[in-house]
Write a protein that holds these residues in place. Structure first.
Motif, PDB file in Angstrom:
ATOM      1  N   GLY A   9     -76.848  51.035-109.132  1.00  0.00           N
ATOM      2  CA  GLY A   9     -76.042  49.984-108.130  1.00  0.00           C
ATOM      3  C   GLY A   9     -77.102  49.056-107.536  1.00  0.00           C
ATOM      4  O   GLY A   9     -76.289  48.808-106.530  1.00  0.00           O
TER       5      GLY A   9
ATOM      6  N   GLN B 138     -78.757  48.896-103.216  1.00  0.00           N
ATOM      7  CA  GLN B 138     -78.283  50.195-102.874  1.00  0.00           C
ATOM      8  C   GLN B 138     -79.162  51.626-103.773  1.00  0.00           C
ATOM      9  O   GLN B 138     -79.203  52.516-103.071  1.00  0.00           O
TER      10      GLN B 138
ATOM     11  N   ASP C  48     -80.279  54.310-101.717  1.00  0.00           N
ATOM     12  CA  ASP C  48     -80.576  55.824-101.967  1.00  0.00           C
ATOM     13  C   ASP C  48     -82.339  56.607-102.043  1.00  0.00           C
ATOM     14  O   ASP C  48     -81.873  57.577-101.973  1.00  0.00           O
TER      15      ASP C  48
ATOM     16  N   LYS D  27     -76.353  53.791 -96.518  1.00  0.00           N
ATOM     17  CA  LYS D  27     -76.328  53.506 -98.417  1.00  0.00           C
ATOM     18  C   LYS D  27     -74.602  53.776 -98.294  1.00  0.00           C
ATOM     19  O   LYS D  27     -73.957  53.141 -99.588  1.00  0.00           O
TER      20      LYS D  27
ATOM     21  N   GLY E 211     -73.107  48.181-100.060  1.00  0.00           N
ATOM     22  CA  GLY E 211     -71.788  47.535-101.685  1.00  0.00           C
ATOM     23  C   GLY E 211     -71.023  46.495-100.814  1.00  0.00           C
ATOM     24  O   GLY E 211     -70.491  45.836-101.519  1.00  0.00           O
TER      25      GLY E 211
ATOM     26  N   ARG F  48     -70.678  46.268 -92.829  1.00  0.00           N
ATOM     27  CA  ARG F  48     -72.139  46.842 -93.379  1.00  0.00           C
ATOM     28  C   ARG F  48     -73.076  46.024 -91.995  1.00  0.00           C
ATOM     29  O   ARG F  48     -74.038  46.229 -92.322  1.00  0.00           O
TER      30      ARG F  48
END
Length: 372
Positions: free
Chosen positions: A52, A56, A60, A168, A172, A180
C-alpha cells in the motif's frame, strides 16, 4: 504523513519532500534517496509498494507491534477469558490474544483489538454511507476509543493499538478528509496514553502543521494545540507547555464560553501546567471556581471534575509554604475524588492510581508539617 523523517538520514522532512516513485518513501533529496537505495531499499521497495506504499506499510507494521504489546501487557488479566464480540479466546484470523484497557471489571470488557477496530470501522462506514453528521456520527466515531460496555475511554497500550488500527484504516484517504485528520489525532492521543511521548510529539506536531496548511477550523486547531501542549508537559518542557496552555485556554473561552467541555478540559490542563512550573498560588486561585463550575456542568463523577480535585491537591502538596490546615482541606476533597474514581473507573485505571499516589503524598506532607 506520520513518516516525518528522512528514511536515509532521519532528518525532519517538509510535507512536500521528494519521494520514491514506486513506494512513496520520502527523503531529504536525491542524494539521500540514492544512498538509501544502495543500503537496502532496493530489496524492500517492491514489497512496500505491494503493502500500500510507505505510509500504509508503516502503519500496518506499527499496528501489529502495538497489538502484540497490548496483548502481552494484558496477559495476566485475560487468562481464561473470551472476546465479548466474537466469543473466542484467540482471534480466528489474526490469532491475537485478548486485551482490556477500559473501566470494565470482573469478566466484562475482554476483546481483541481487531474486533474492537472492526466494530468501529463498520459503524463509521454506515454513518458516512447514510450521510449522518454532527453528534450522531461523532458518537459512532467514539467507538474507536471508548468501550461500548462501560462507556469509558480505553487507556495505555490498548488505546495505542486502537490508535494505530484507526490510522491504518484511514491513512489512504486525502489529507483534507475528516476521517484521516481525526485518525491522526487519535493516534497521537494513543501514543501519549501509552507513554510513547517522543512518537506522540512527532504525530501531534505533524497534525498541527497539517491543519494550519489546509485551513482547518480554529476550534480544531485549539484541540490540536491542547494535545501538543500535554505532550510537551510529559517530556518535561513545562514552560513551553504552560505558554501554549494559556493561549489555548484563552482561545477556547472566546470560542465556546466557560461552560463548554472543551473550555473545562483546557482549564484543567492549564492548572496542571501552572503547578508543574511552580505557580502554586496562581493555580490555587484559579481552581476553586473551576472545580465548582465543572461539578455543576459535568457532575461530580466526571473525570474532568476528578482531575481538577487531583490538581488542586498537587498545588498544595508541592508548595512548602502552605500549612497543614490548608493542605487538609485539599486532602478531604481528594479523598472524595478517590472514592468516586474507584467506583466509576475502577482501582486499576491510570487516573485512579494517580489520585491514590497524590493522596498518599498529601497525607505524608500533612504529617511532616504537623511533626515540625
Amino acid at each position: 504523513m506520520i513518516l516525518t523523517t528522512c528514511a536515509a538520514c532521519a532528518a525532519p522532512l517538509a510535507h512536500n519532500a521528494p519521494r520514491c516513485v514506486r513506494c512513496k518513501t520520502r527523503y531529504c533529496d536525491a542524494t539521500c534517496q540514492h544512498d538509501h537505495w544502495r543500503r537496502g531499499h532496493k530489496q524492500i521497495c517492491k514489497r512496500t509498494h505491494r503493502g500500500g506504499n510507505a505510509e500504509q506499510y508503516h502503519a500496518d507494521k506499527k499496528y501489529k507491534e502495538a497489538v502484540a504489546e497490548a496483548v502481552e501487557a494484558c496477559a495476566d488479566d485475560t487468562k481464561g477469558q473470551t472476546c465479548y464480540i466474537c466469543t473466542q479466546a484467540l482471534h480466528w484470523k489474526t490469532k491475537e490474544g485478548l486485551v482490556r484497557g477500559c473501566a470494565c471489571r470482573g469478566t466484562a470488557g475482554f476483546a481483541h483489538v481487531s474486533c474492537l477496530a472492526e466494530q468501529a470501522k463498520i459503524l463509521v462506514a454506515e454513518g458516512e454511507e447514510n450521510n449522518l453528521y454532527g453528534k450522531v456520527l461523532a458518537e459512532r466515531w467514539r467507538r474507536w476509543h471508548n468501550c461500548s460496555l462501560c462507556k469509558q475511554q480505553h487507556h495505555g497500550v490498548v488505546f495505542c493499538a486502537l490508535g494505530w488500527a484507526c490510522w491504518k484504516t484511514y491513512v489512504g484517504r486525502p489529507e483534507t478528509d475528516w476521517t484521516r485528520r481525526t485518525a491522526m489525532n487519535l493516534l497521537g492521543s494513543g501514543l501519549h496514553s501509552a507513554k510513547h511521548y517522543e512518537e506522540a510529539l512527532s504525530v501531534k506536531e505533524t497534525e498541527l502543521s497539517t491543519m494550519r496548511r489546509i485551513g482547518e477550523s480554529e476550534e480544531n486547531i485549539l484541540v490540536s494545540q491542547n494535545n501538543l501542549a500535554n505532550t510537551y508537559h510529559e517530556l518535561g518542557r513545562f514552560e513551553q507547555a504552560l505558554s501554549m496552555q494559556r493561549d489555548v485556554y484563552s482561545g477556547t473561552l472566546k470560542q465556546y464560553g466557560e461552560e463548554h467541555e472543551e473550555s473545562l478540559i483546557s482549564a484543567v490542563n492549564l492548572s496542571t501546567a501552572l503547578v508543574d512550573t511552580g505557580n502554586y498560588a496562581e493555580a490555587r486561585a484559579f481552581m476553586p471556581d473551576q472545580v465548582a463550575l465543572t461539578k455543576r456542568v459535568l457532575g461530580s463523577d466526571h473525570i474532568i471534575t476528578l482531575d481538577f480535585q487531583w490538581g488542586w491537591a498537587r498545588a498544595f502538596t508541592r508548595d512548602v509554604d502552605v500549612t497543614a490546615e490548608q493542605l487538609a482541606e485539599a486532602v478531604a476533597n481528594l479523598e472524595k475524588a478517590v472514592k468516586i474514581a474507584q467506583r466509576v473507573l475502577g482501582s486499576e485505571h491510570p487516573s485512579t492510581r494517580n489520585y491514590h499516589r497524590e493522596l498518599a503524598a498529601a497525607r505524608k506532607s500533612i504529617a511532616r508539617r504537623r511533626g515540625a
